[in-house]
Write a protein that holds these residues in place. Sequence first.
Motif, PDB file in Angstrom:
ATOM      1  N   ARG A 149     -17.306 -21.489  16.434  1.00 38.65           N
ATOM      2  CA  ARG A 149     -18.662 -21.913  16.808  1.00 38.65           C
ATOM      3  C   ARG A 149     -19.561 -20.702  17.030  1.00 38.65           C
ATOM      4  O   ARG A 149     -20.745 -20.717  16.673  1.00 38.65           O
ATOM      5  CB  ARG A 149     -18.612 -22.785  18.060  1.00 38.65           C
ATOM      6  N   GLN A 150     -19.031 -19.655  17.624  1.00 40.07           N
ATOM      7  CA  GLN A 150     -19.816 -18.440  17.832  1.00 40.07           C
ATOM      8  C   GLN A 150     -20.156 -17.770  16.497  1.00 40.07           C
ATOM      9  O   GLN A 150     -21.285 -17.303  16.294  1.00 40.07           O
ATOM     10  CB  GLN A 150     -19.045 -17.463  18.725  1.00 40.07           C
ATOM     11  N   LEU A 151     -19.196 -17.734  15.596  1.00 35.95           N
ATOM     12  CA  LEU A 151     -19.400 -17.049  14.323  1.00 35.95           C
ATOM     13  C   LEU A 151     -20.372 -17.790  13.406  1.00 35.95           C
ATOM     14  O   LEU A 151     -20.976 -17.176  12.523  1.00 35.95           O
ATOM     15  CB  LEU A 151     -18.059 -16.868  13.601  1.00 35.95           C
ATOM     16  N   THR A 152     -20.509 -19.100  13.592  1.00 36.83           N
ATOM     17  CA  THR A 152     -21.392 -19.892  12.722  1.00 36.83           C
ATOM     18  C   THR A 152     -22.723 -20.206  13.402  1.00 36.83           C
ATOM     19  O   THR A 152     -23.385 -21.188  13.057  1.00 36.83           O
ATOM     20  CB  THR A 152     -20.698 -21.204  12.312  1.00 36.83           C
ATOM     21  N   ALA A 153     -23.117 -19.361  14.350  1.00 33.43           N
ATOM     22  CA  ALA A 153     -24.374 -19.601  15.071  1.00 33.43           C
ATOM     23  C   ALA A 153     -25.578 -19.604  14.134  1.00 33.43           C
ATOM     24  O   ALA A 153     -26.603 -20.220  14.430  1.00 33.43           O
ATOM     25  CB  ALA A 153     -24.557 -18.545  16.161  1.00 33.43           C
ATOM     26  N   ASP A 154     -25.473 -18.917  12.984  1.00 30.53           N
ATOM     27  CA  ASP A 154     -26.595 -18.840  12.039  1.00 30.53           C
ATOM     28  C   ASP A 154     -26.555 -19.954  11.003  1.00 30.53           C
ATOM     29  O   ASP A 154     -27.388 -19.978  10.093  1.00 30.53           O
ATOM     30  CB  ASP A 154     -26.579 -17.485  11.328  1.00 30.53           C
ATOM     31  N   ASP A 155     -25.597 -20.875  11.118  1.00 27.48           N
ATOM     32  CA  ASP A 155     -25.428 -21.937  10.119  1.00 27.48           C
ATOM     33  C   ASP A 155     -25.225 -23.275  10.836  1.00 27.48           C
ATOM     34  O   ASP A 155     -24.089 -23.706  11.040  1.00 27.48           O
ATOM     35  CB  ASP A 155     -24.227 -21.611   9.224  1.00 27.48           C
ATOM     36  N   PRO A 156     -26.318 -23.952  11.217  1.00 26.17           N
ATOM     37  CA  PRO A 156     -26.190 -25.224  11.948  1.00 26.17           C
ATOM     38  C   PRO A 156     -25.388 -26.275  11.184  1.00 26.17           C
ATOM     39  O   PRO A 156     -24.663 -27.068  11.799  1.00 26.17           O
ATOM     40  CB  PRO A 156     -27.647 -25.667  12.137  1.00 26.17           C
ATOM     41  N   GLY A 157     -25.523 -26.289   9.862  1.00 30.52           N
ATOM     42  CA  GLY A 157     -24.780 -27.265   9.077  1.00 30.52           C
ATOM     43  C   GLY A 157     -23.279 -27.076   9.207  1.00 30.52           C
ATOM     44  O   GLY A 157     -22.523 -28.044   9.386  1.00 30.52           O
ATOM     45  N   GLN A 158     -22.849 -25.827   9.130  1.00 28.57           N
ATOM     46  CA  GLN A 158     -21.421 -25.538   9.266  1.00 28.57           C
ATOM     47  C   GLN A 158     -20.953 -25.802  10.696  1.00 28.57           C
ATOM     48  O   GLN A 158     -19.839 -26.299  10.906  1.00 28.57           O
ATOM     49  CB  GLN A 158     -21.154 -24.073   8.882  1.00 28.57           C
ATOM     50  N   GLN A 159     -21.802 -25.502  11.660  1.00 29.54           N
ATOM     51  CA  GLN A 159     -21.445 -25.787  13.049  1.00 29.54           C
ATOM     52  C   GLN A 159     -21.229 -27.283  13.260  1.00 29.54           C
ATOM     53  O   GLN A 159     -20.266 -27.695  13.913  1.00 29.54           O
ATOM     54  CB  GLN A 159     -22.537 -25.285  13.994  1.00 29.54           C
ATOM     55  N   GLY A 160     -22.134 -28.094  12.716  1.00 31.78           N
ATOM     56  CA  GLY A 160     -21.984 -29.539  12.847  1.00 31.78           C
ATOM     57  C   GLY A 160     -20.705 -30.034  12.196  1.00 31.78           C
ATOM     58  O   GLY A 160     -20.016 -30.918  12.737  1.00 31.78           O
ATOM     59  N   ARG A 161     -20.380 -29.463  11.047  1.00 30.65           N
ATOM     60  CA  ARG A 161     -19.149 -29.853  10.348  1.00 30.65           C
ATOM     61  C   ARG A 161     -17.922 -29.511  11.194  1.00 30.65           C
ATOM     62  O   ARG A 161     -16.996 -30.318  11.340  1.00 30.65           O
ATOM     63  CB  ARG A 161     -19.104 -29.142   8.996  1.00 30.65           C
ATOM     64  N   LEU A 162     -17.911 -28.317  11.763  1.00 32.44           N
ATOM     65  CA  LEU A 162     -16.772 -27.885  12.576  1.00 32.44           C
ATOM     66  C   LEU A 162     -16.700 -28.650  13.899  1.00 32.44           C
ATOM     67  O   LEU A 162     -15.600 -28.913  14.404  1.00 32.44           O
ATOM     68  CB  LEU A 162     -16.868 -26.380  12.836  1.00 32.44           C
ATOM     69  N   ASP A 163     -17.855 -29.004  14.454  1.00 28.10           N
ATOM     70  CA  ASP A 163     -17.852 -29.813  15.682  1.00 28.10           C
ATOM     71  C   ASP A 163     -17.206 -31.173  15.415  1.00 28.10           C
ATOM     72  O   ASP A 163     -16.464 -31.700  16.259  1.00 28.10           O
ATOM     73  CB  ASP A 163     -19.276 -30.003  16.197  1.00 28.10           C
ATOM     74  N   GLY A 164     -17.493 -31.738  14.239  1.00 27.87           N
ATOM     75  CA  GLY A 164     -16.865 -33.013  13.888  1.00 27.87           C
ATOM     76  C   GLY A 164     -15.359 -32.875  13.749  1.00 27.87           C
ATOM     77  O   GLY A 164     -14.593 -33.763  14.172  1.00 27.87           O
ATOM     78  N   VAL A 165     -14.914 -31.763  13.167  1.00 29.65           N
ATOM     79  CA  VAL A 165     -13.471 -31.525  13.038  1.00 29.65           C
ATOM     80  C   VAL A 165     -12.837 -31.394  14.421  1.00 29.65           C
ATOM     81  O   VAL A 165     -11.754 -31.939  14.683  1.00 29.65           O
ATOM     82  CB  VAL A 165     -13.212 -30.252  12.206  1.00 29.65           C
TER      83      VAL A 165
END
Length: 235
Positions: free
Chosen positions: A103-119
């Motif tokens: 989550r910290q590493l994808t701070a610049d990519d909200p789309g990827q953060q949302g995907r990982l939050d779902g996982v």
Amino acid sequence: MSVLPDARPGVESPLARSRRVAFVTPVVLLVVFGLVLGGQILLLVEDGQAVMRSQRVLGAAHQTLLQVTDQEVGARSYLLARDARFLASFDRATPRASFDQLRQLTADDPGQQGRLDGVRERYERWLAAVSPALQPGAVASADAIARDLGRMDGVREGMREAIEREDALLRERAASLAASTTRTGGLFVGLLVGSAALLAWLSRRQLSALAVVFEAALESERRAREVAALEEWIR
């Protein structure tokens, strides 16, 4: 005494103007060169940092998938064999820490953060469902075990999708970095050649102007000598 043309009070002589241009032009070129090239270098650095971020995200994503898989294998083996030794890999794995890092590493990519939050949500549901069955003395039916373990399929699939997305992003960023590198090199050469050509043209122009100034000065000197000689002859 020699007299330079246009050497009148309040009027800049051609020689002074030539000296000023010769001094100011290289300074202006240096400033422009630095601003243009500096801006391109900043873009190059940004592209390089983006590539490194994607590489770190991919590394962390693979590590997260490994941690999740270790827990799944440990839980599955224990539930099938009821041997506590299989829980060692389950206890050692730390998927939550890996998810936090992602989550910290994808701070610049909200789309990827949302995907990982779902996982992560799917993982937490799996963990909440399977943990009671891993307690000493707990008894679970085969159907319940299969259902709980099946929840992990969504976690693995979600992680694979996130990895594929980041891998595609890495390729895009690497291509952008390569293009920026080429542009920076071309811009540097272009600015260098252009500056050299401009300085050469200005130098030639200044030399021509200086030649005219000195010719005019020599002519003025010659005329002054003639006038002085004439005045001396008259006296």
